[in-house]
Design a protein around this motif. Structure first.
Motif, mmCIF file in Angstrom:
data_model
loop_
_atom_site.group_PDB
_atom_site.id
_atom_site.type_symbol
_atom_site.label_atom_id
_atom_site.label_comp_id
_atom_site.label_asym_id
_atom_site.label_seq_id
_atom_site.Cartn_x
_atom_site.Cartn_y
_atom_site.Cartn_z
ATOM 1 N N GLU A 196 -6.889 51.880 -15.226
ATOM 2 C CA GLU A 196 -7.827 52.979 -15.011
ATOM 3 C C GLU A 196 -8.298 52.969 -13.562
ATOM 4 N N ARG A 197 -8.200 54.118 -12.910
ATOM 5 C CA ARG A 197 -8.537 54.222 -11.488
ATOM 6 C C ARG A 197 -9.335 55.497 -11.242
ATOM 7 N N SER A 198 -10.215 55.474 -10.254
ATOM 8 C CA SER A 198 -10.914 56.719 -9.911
ATOM 9 C C SER A 198 -9.980 57.641 -9.139
ATOM 10 N N TYR A 199 -8.945 57.072 -8.520
ATOM 11 C CA TYR A 199 -7.885 57.883 -7.908
ATOM 12 C C TYR A 199 -6.625 57.033 -7.867
ATOM 13 N N VAL A 200 -5.497 57.689 -7.707
ATOM 14 C CA VAL A 200 -4.211 56.989 -7.654
ATOM 15 C C VAL A 200 -3.514 57.319 -6.337
ATOM 16 N N THR A 201 -3.097 56.307 -5.606
ATOM 17 C CA THR A 201 -2.371 56.482 -4.347
ATOM 18 C C THR A 201 -0.882 56.551 -4.670
ATOM 19 N N LEU A 202 -0.226 57.625 -4.256
ATOM 20 C CA LEU A 202 1.184 57.789 -4.598
ATOM 21 C C LEU A 202 1.994 58.078 -3.335
ATOM 22 N N PHE A 203 2.865 57.143 -2.977
ATOM 23 C CA PHE A 203 3.743 57.292 -1.814
ATOM 24 C C PHE A 203 4.944 58.174 -2.186
ATOM 25 N N PRO A 204 5.660 58.700 -1.172
ATOM 26 C CA PRO A 204 6.835 59.523 -1.461
ATOM 27 C C PRO A 204 7.809 58.821 -2.407
ATOM 28 N N PHE A 205 8.195 59.528 -3.440
ATOM 29 C CA PHE A 205 9.193 59.150 -4.444
ATOM 30 C C PHE A 205 8.722 58.074 -5.422
ATOM 31 N N GLU A 206 7.446 57.701 -5.362
ATOM 32 C CA GLU A 206 6.870 56.903 -6.447
ATOM 33 C C GLU A 206 6.527 57.853 -7.596
ATOM 34 N N ARG A 207 6.431 57.285 -8.790
ATOM 35 C CA ARG A 207 5.991 58.050 -9.956
ATOM 36 C C ARG A 207 4.836 57.320 -10.636
ATOM 37 N N VAL A 208 4.008 58.122 -11.305
ATOM 38 C CA VAL A 208 2.959 57.533 -12.142
ATOM 39 C C VAL A 208 2.848 58.378 -13.401
ATOM 40 N N ARG A 358 1.157 41.059 -2.239
ATOM 41 C CA ARG A 358 0.868 41.988 -1.149
ATOM 42 C C ARG A 358 -0.192 41.314 -0.308
ATOM 43 N N SER A 359 0.070 41.129 0.975
ATOM 44 C CA SER A 359 -0.908 40.403 1.768
ATOM 45 C C SER A 359 -0.932 40.910 3.207
ATOM 46 N N GLY A 360 -1.995 40.568 3.902
ATOM 47 C CA GLY A 360 -2.145 40.897 5.313
ATOM 48 C C GLY A 360 -2.303 42.389 5.549
ATOM 49 N N GLY A 361 -2.269 42.765 6.815
ATOM 50 C CA GLY A 361 -2.215 44.174 7.155
ATOM 51 C C GLY A 361 -3.531 44.900 7.098
ATOM 52 N N THR A 362 -3.447 46.195 7.238
ATOM 53 C CA THR A 362 -4.630 47.026 7.350
ATOM 54 C C THR A 362 -4.538 48.183 6.382
ATOM 55 N N MET A 363 -4.572 47.869 5.096
ATOM 56 C CA MET A 363 -4.569 48.936 4.099
ATOM 57 C C MET A 363 -5.873 49.720 4.255
ATOM 58 N N PRO A 364 -5.796 51.046 4.461
ATOM 59 C CA PRO A 364 -7.034 51.810 4.622
ATOM 60 C C PRO A 364 -7.923 51.640 3.386
ATOM 61 N N ALA A 365 -9.213 51.383 3.625
ATOM 62 C CA ALA A 365 -10.154 51.191 2.519
ATOM 63 C C ALA A 365 -10.141 52.410 1.603
ATOM 64 N N ASP A 366 -9.866 53.576 2.193
ATOM 65 C CA ASP A 366 -9.830 54.840 1.460
ATOM 66 C C ASP A 366 -8.725 54.913 0.420
ATOM 67 N N LEU A 367 -7.730 54.066 0.506
ATOM 68 C CA LEU A 367 -6.581 54.157 -0.399
ATOM 69 C C LEU A 367 -6.449 52.955 -1.317
ATOM 70 N N ARG A 368 -7.185 51.891 -1.008
ATOM 71 C CA ARG A 368 -6.957 50.598 -1.651
ATOM 72 C C ARG A 368 -7.074 50.636 -3.165
ATOM 73 N N ASP A 369 -8.153 51.247 -3.667
ATOM 74 C CA ASP A 369 -8.400 51.200 -5.115
ATOM 75 C C ASP A 369 -7.364 51.985 -5.914
ATOM 76 N N GLY A 370 -6.585 52.830 -5.236
ATOM 77 C CA GLY A 370 -5.618 53.644 -5.961
ATOM 78 C C GLY A 370 -4.224 53.060 -5.981
ATOM 79 N N MET A 371 -4.035 51.912 -5.337
ATOM 80 C CA MET A 371 -2.698 51.321 -5.284
ATOM 81 C C MET A 371 -2.360 50.723 -6.647
ATOM 82 N N ILE A 372 -1.193 51.081 -7.179
ATOM 83 C CA ILE A 372 -0.743 50.521 -8.461
ATOM 84 C C ILE A 372 0.585 49.814 -8.224
#
Ligand code: C2O
Ligand code: CU
Ligand code: CU
Length: 423
Positions: A196-208, A358-372
């Motif tokens: 359960e997510r308040s939003y879902v982050t979807l990259f090109p050609f991913e499916r949910v 998944r580690s390191g880097g600079t995942m934008p805080a705006d997208l983090r909670d939607g990563m599946i």
């Protein structure tokens, strides 16, 4: 946008006729097929050519895709419409508490831009090769401002991002959370459970896949599926400080977009069934093999371990691109090569894998909670500076590919072969 439906172990026979004035070949994204049917660029047929492929469906039920794959023109052919879903069904969806196929909505998301004559506008400027082609309107199943009437009951939404480069931050306009029950390779297992997510982050050609109970809203309710604004990814943003330049340069990554409207029709309310997600599959036989790929983007081109796709030697494979069949390898992708800090959707053909770290880097805080990262994947997003490790166990030997699935990066050569071999 014809959707093709199949069941496991069915024999599929597809005839491809190239009516374009240029070469093409069709790839079955996410499907485990022999390499002769995979739709590799070296298999492209000229204008007027045709070919037939056959394969037995080995994939578990899920939402897969098809799209063109000729070298350098995949982005354009996809943009102008040659892409769609290939759905594999589970025979006992009702026993699992899932809505029947009549209460299922496949939603293919594609952003597009239109010219003065309402024609599709593909590449316009140099920026398009760098960012990938972005549109300012989202078509759903080929329709602008798509509207759906839904009954007050649960629906299964199969959402596929078939956009050249757009990342979506999917949310409901009324703020209700999304309940994800599956990703690229089908349903999550019992242990993974509903995400359960308040939003879902979807990259090109991913499916949910979402389970959405429209019965939880009042009769006549109107809600929209939107892509919420986010920041931290757009190249112009980071180079120029955003704002004014963004407007001048056309659509940008992270702007708020309307996707589709849903109106709840009055009617008998049927309650959600108890959901029975499948048992976990046994783990793949553990191997010792490790692969490492460093991603880089510089001089407007993407590189994988410093290499790009060789148009003159389309079947070239390097030593660090070989995987054994029948056992799990650990493949590390490190998005920290010299060049521009950029995110990329990474895809491997002919195999399902799991994201294990998944580690390191600079995942934008705006997208983090939607990563599946749950479930079996064939495509995953990787942000600048990140390292993503996947556990990958090919089952079919042959020459396959891995690449960035931003179609302009792919066409620019951010693509390589990988060889799966029996030991
Ligand atoms: Cu959907 Cu080689 O890609
Ligand atoms: Cu693929
Ligand atoms: Cu890329």
């Amino acid at each position: 946008h014809r959707t093709s439906e199949n069941t496991r172990n069915a024999l599929v026979r597809i005839e491809v006729v190239n009516c374009f004035a240029e070469p093409t070949v069709i790839h079955w994204h996410g499907m485990i097929v022999p390499d002769s049917a995979d739709g590799h660029p070296h298999q492209a047929v000229r204008s007027g050519g045709r070919y037939t492929i056959e394969f037995t469906v080995r994939n578990p039920a899920g939402t897969y895709l098809y799209h063109p794959h000729p070298h350098r023109i995949t982005g354009r052919q996809t943009y102008y419409g040659l892409a769609g879903l290939l759905i594999v069904r589970e025979p006992r969806a009702l026993d699992a508490g899932l809505p029947d196929p009549e209460h299922e909505l496949p939603l293919v998301l594609q952003d597009r831009r239109f010219g003065a004559g309402n024609e599709l506008v593909f590449k316009r400027m140099m920026m398009d090769d760098m960012n990938g082609v972005l549109g300012d309107r989202v078509l759903v199943n080929g329709v602008d401002d798509a509207a759906f009437r839904v009954a007050p009951r649960p629906y299964r939404l199969r959402i596929a991002n078939v956009s050249n480069a757009r990342i979506y931050k999917l949310a409901w306009s009324d703020g209700r959370p999304l309940r994800a029950i599956g990703s690229d390779g089908g349903l999550f297992n019992r242990g993974e459970g509903v995400q359960e997510r308040s939003y879902v982050t979807l990259f090109p050609f991913e499916r949910v896949e979402l389970l959405e109970d429209f019965g939880a809203r009042r009769d006549g309710a109107e809600i929209a599926l939107v892509s919420r604004a986010f920041s931290g990814l757009d190249m112009m943003d980071s180079m120029m400080g955003g704002g004014m330049m963004g407007g001048m340069m056309g659509p940008s990554q992270g702007e708020e977009l309307h996707i589709a409207r849903f109106t709840v029709s009055p009617g008998p309310r049927s309650r959600a069934q108890a959901l029975k997600l499948p048992e976990p599959e046994g783990p793949a036989r553990e191997g010792k093999h490790e692969l490492y790929t460093q991603l880089a983007f510089r001089h407007m081109r993407g590189f994988l371990n410093g290499r790009s796709f060789d148009a003159d030697d389309m079947q070239a494979v390097a030593d660090d691109e070989r995987l054994p069949v029948g056992e799990a390898s650990l493949w590390t992708f490190a998005n920290d090569g010299r060049g521009m800090a950029m995110s990329h959707p990474i895809h491997v053909h002919g195999v399902r894998f799991r994201v294990v770290e998944r580690s390191g880097g600079t995942m934008p805080a705006d997208l983090r909670d939607g990563m599946i990262d749950t479930g079996y994947k064939d495509t995953f997003g990787i942000f600048a500076g990140e390292r993503v490790r996947v556990l990958i166990a090919p089952t079919v030997p042959g020459l396959f590919m891995y690449h960035c699935h931003n179609l302009e990066h792919e066409d620019g050569g951010m693509m390589r072969n990988c060889q799966f071999s029996d030991r």
